[in-house]
Design an enzyme around this catalytic site. Structure first.
Site, PDB file in Angstrom:
ATOM      1  N   VAL A  65      -2.608   7.118   9.084  1.00 19.30           N
ATOM      2  CA  VAL A  65      -3.617   6.819   7.932  1.00 19.30           C
ATOM      3  C   VAL A  65      -3.011   5.498   7.252  1.00 19.30           C
ATOM      4  CG1 VAL A  65      -2.075   9.105   7.558  1.00 19.30           C
ATOM      5  CG2 VAL A  65      -1.339   7.734   6.707  1.00 19.30           C
ATOM      6  N   ASN A  91      -0.081  14.653   3.581  1.00 20.66           N
ATOM      7  CA  ASN A  91       1.594  14.482   3.733  1.00 20.66           C
ATOM      8  C   ASN A  91       2.096  13.762   4.519  1.00 20.66           C
ATOM      9  OD1 ASN A  91       4.089  17.026   3.813  1.00 20.66           O
ATOM     10  ND2 ASN A  91       3.335  16.115   6.163  1.00 20.66           N
ATOM     11  N   SER A 143       7.428  13.876  -4.096  1.00 25.45           N
ATOM     12  CA  SER A 143       8.597  14.077  -4.162  1.00 25.45           C
ATOM     13  C   SER A 143       9.228  14.098  -5.909  1.00 25.45           C
ATOM     14  CB  SER A 143       9.379  12.467  -3.217  1.00 25.45           C
ATOM     15  OG  SER A 143      10.800  12.673  -3.509  1.00 25.45           O
ATOM     16  N   TYR A 159      10.326   4.183  -1.599  1.00 27.32           N
ATOM     17  CA  TYR A 159       9.980   5.012  -1.285  1.00 27.32           C
ATOM     18  C   TYR A 159       9.550   5.527  -2.479  1.00 27.32           C
ATOM     19  CZ  TYR A 159      10.183  10.313   0.136  1.00 27.32           C
ATOM     20  OH  TYR A 159       9.557  11.770   0.337  1.00 27.32           O
ATOM     21  N   ALA A 161       8.848   3.598  -5.365  1.00 24.93           N
ATOM     22  CA  ALA A 161       7.447   3.146  -5.733  1.00 24.93           C
ATOM     23  C   ALA A 161       6.464   4.019  -5.089  1.00 24.93           C
ATOM     24  CB  ALA A 161       7.288   1.869  -5.704  1.00 24.93           C
ATOM     25  N   SER A 162       6.260   3.996  -3.649  1.00 22.24           N
ATOM     26  CA  SER A 162       5.098   4.932  -3.371  1.00 22.24           C
ATOM     27  C   SER A 162       4.903   6.525  -4.112  1.00 22.24           C
ATOM     28  CB  SER A 162       5.257   5.069  -1.616  1.00 22.24           C
ATOM     29  OG  SER A 162       6.257   6.247  -1.699  1.00 22.24           O
ATOM     30  N   LYS A 163       6.130   6.930  -4.474  1.00 17.19           N
ATOM     31  CA  LYS A 163       5.837   8.633  -4.632  1.00 17.19           C
ATOM     32  C   LYS A 163       5.266   8.722  -5.785  1.00 17.19           C
ATOM     33  CE  LYS A 163       7.224  10.600  -0.430  1.00 17.19           C
ATOM     34  NZ  LYS A 163       5.826  11.415   0.414  1.00 17.19           N
TER      35      LYS A 163
END
Length: 255
Positions: A65, A91, A143, A159, A161-163
């Protein structure tokens, strides 16, 4: 199960196992044709066989992705096979624990590329098809580790930061795509029993500490998240867009 997604076509990324597999099976059970996508063609095909065995239709497509060309090819193959695209479940994701002071630029970039840029690339490519038919639903898996209205968690700054970025992007593109009758929502799971949670489950002390934060005193099952994804992908949530829905056994309520 009600076939309320009959004649709909869905792409699920990160679908070879865990929550992605559960989302694929749930959507297929509701009548949708599924494109099962992940980095392993062989493992995607196994999920396809499960869907076909249950009487559904599905196609396995290998896709990284974080690679725009592969994402565009995935969407192209979907439309070539099934003639349209109605649902995207973003996802695919990774979570690697690393203390902030030890976190390398490479590790930061890899997480952001897959978890956030990947969602952008897939949502944009899917939305371009959905705009043509003036309908569609995009469900982004975030999340509770999203900061702001969620929580920050130690050793996964990249993680989190990405969510958090996924939630912000969900709201922004929901506003832009609403005139085209394309709905965009996010799901924020808590601790779910998936391969990503293996590190938590394998250490009794870590597991005990995690369960202590959850009022329901257990981890969730992928199918419990999939039922929410199914709701957001269907017309049962026809007046919802830009929302982030938490499914966490009460973790946030008791935080």
């Amino acid at each position: 199960m009600s076939k309320n997604l009959e004649n709909k076509v869905a792409i699920v990324t990160g679908a070879r196992r865990g929550m992605g597999r559960a989302h694929s099976l749930a959507l297929a059970g509701a009548g949708a044709k599924i494109v099962v996508s992940d980095i392993s063609q062989e493992e995607c095909q196994q999920v396809v066989e499960e869907i076909k065995k249950a009487g559904g239709e599905a196609l396995a497509v290998k896709c990284d992705v974080s690679d725009k060309k592969e994402v565009e090819e995935m969407v192209k193959k979907t439309v070539e096979k099934f003639g349209r695209l109605d649902i995207l479940v973003n996802n695919a994701g990774i979570c690697q624990f690393k203390p902030f002071l030890e976190l390398s630029e490479q590790e930061w970039n890899k997480t952001i590329d897959i978890n956030l840029k990947g969602y952008f690339l897939c949502a944009q490519a899917a939305a371009k098809e959905m705009v043509k038919q003036k309908s569609g639903a995009i469900v982004n898996i975030a999340s509770i580790a999203m900061g702001q209205v969620g929580i920050g968690m130690s050793s996964i700054a990249h993680y989190c930061a990405s969510k958090g970025g996924i939630v912000a992007m969900t709201q922004a593109i929901a506003a832009e795509l609403a005139p085209y009758n394309i709905r965009v929502n996010a799901v924020a799971p808590g601790a779910i029993e998936t391969p990503m949670a293996d590190a938590t489950k394998s250490d009794p002390q870590i597991l005990e500490a995690a369960l202590a934060k959850i009022p329901m005193k257990r981890m969730g099952q992928p199918e419990e998240v999939a039922r929410l994804v199914l709701f957001l992908a269907s017309d049962n949530s026809s007046y919802m867009t830009g929302s982030t829905v938490i499914v966490d056994g009460g973790w946030m309520a008791g935080y």
